[in-house]
Motif scaffolding. Sequence first.
Motif, PDB file in Angstrom:
ATOM      1  N   ASN A 178       1.678  -1.195   4.077  1.00 25.94           N
ATOM      2  CA  ASN A 178       1.992  -0.419   4.050  1.00 25.94           C
ATOM      3  C   ASN A 178       0.707   0.784   5.153  1.00 25.94           C
ATOM      4  OD1 ASN A 178       5.130  -0.644   4.524  1.00 25.94           O
ATOM      5  ND2 ASN A 178       5.348   0.302   2.709  1.00 25.94           N
ATOM      6  N   ASN A 179      -0.501   0.992   4.105  1.00 32.40           N
ATOM      7  CA  ASN A 179      -1.587   1.230   4.655  1.00 32.40           C
ATOM      8  C   ASN A 179      -2.029   0.353   5.483  1.00 32.40           C
ATOM      9  OD1 ASN A 179      -0.626   2.963   2.932  1.00 32.40           O
ATOM     10  ND2 ASN A 179      -1.615   1.532   0.727  1.00 32.40           N
ATOM     11  N   ASN A 180      -1.806  -0.837   5.638  1.00 31.80           N
ATOM     12  CA  ASN A 180      -2.531  -2.002   6.972  1.00 31.80           C
ATOM     13  C   ASN A 180      -3.514  -2.014   6.413  1.00 31.80           C
ATOM     14  OD1 ASN A 180      -1.981  -2.800   9.507  1.00 31.80           O
ATOM     15  ND2 ASN A 180      -3.216  -0.830  10.527  1.00 31.80           N
ATOM     16  N   ASN A 181      -3.123  -2.522   5.078  1.00 32.65           N
ATOM     17  CA  ASN A 181      -5.029  -3.518   5.204  1.00 32.65           C
ATOM     18  C   ASN A 181      -5.114  -5.141   4.527  1.00 32.65           C
ATOM     19  OD1 ASN A 181      -7.037  -3.691   2.829  1.00 32.65           O
ATOM     20  ND2 ASN A 181      -7.091  -1.741   1.972  1.00 32.65           N
ATOM     21  N   SER A 182      -4.969  -5.264   5.718  1.00 32.46           N
ATOM     22  CA  SER A 182      -5.006  -6.436   6.021  1.00 32.46           C
ATOM     23  C   SER A 182      -5.757  -7.508   5.375  1.00 32.46           C
ATOM     24  CB  SER A 182      -5.852  -7.111   7.615  1.00 32.46           C
ATOM     25  OG  SER A 182      -6.993  -7.026   8.000  1.00 32.46           O
ATOM     26  N   LEU A 183      -7.042  -6.731   4.596  1.00 31.76           N
ATOM     27  CA  LEU A 183      -8.045  -7.469   3.736  1.00 31.76           C
ATOM     28  C   LEU A 183      -7.301  -8.101   2.353  1.00 31.76           C
ATOM     29  CD1 LEU A 183     -10.815  -9.012   3.597  1.00 31.76           C
ATOM     30  CD2 LEU A 183     -11.327  -6.536   2.207  1.00 31.76           C
TER      31      LEU A 183
END
Length: 222
Positions: free
Chosen positions: A41-46
Amino acid sequence: NYIIFYQIPKYFFLFRNFFISFFKWSFTNQFFLNTITKAANNNNSLIIYFLLLKKEKIDVALFECTEIDKIVIPSSITSIENCGFSRCYKLKEIIIPPSVKSIGYDAFRQCISLTKITIPSSVTKISDNAFNLCESLEEISISPTIETIGNYVFYNCIKLAHFTIPSSVKSIGNSAFSKCKSLEKITIPSSVTSIGPYAFDGCSKLDKVIIPPSITSIDNYV
């Protein structure tokens, strides 16, 4: 009272390891779900990538309805389960490694921002509804080992103009390409023996379909 006093320790020690394992699993699993959902939801792909390194599959509905727009799946993953990325409305790009062997039902259903995807050669089956309602999907590279294109797989992929069916495919499911309004031409390889009903229904721009003599079954309203 004495009977109860002696029975409680007995059952406790008998199932102690089971209860400890269960609560440990529950805590770990819930922590994982909470963490990966927050990262998505925070778009943190790492963070998502590193969390998935310890997993063997994308669990059922793991990323459903999250805000993620890009994801690289690590090579530890062998399957994308049902609804794995369903209704990820912002997902534009995904990289699937050759370790993945199966793509489940509704896996990418209604990913309306997804424009292109490559299915690795390790995948042999695309399950029903996998890319159903992916309205922005323009380009898809299919594994040359795919044997089955399931029901409603590309239903209403309205921007899909070109598609090459690999020579490994044996069957095309019901409504597999139905409502693909931009699809102009399709060649069906000689490996295909059956085409389900409504497979190309509503493909208004499709003016040419090459059907091989290997076809033994074409259902109604194809």
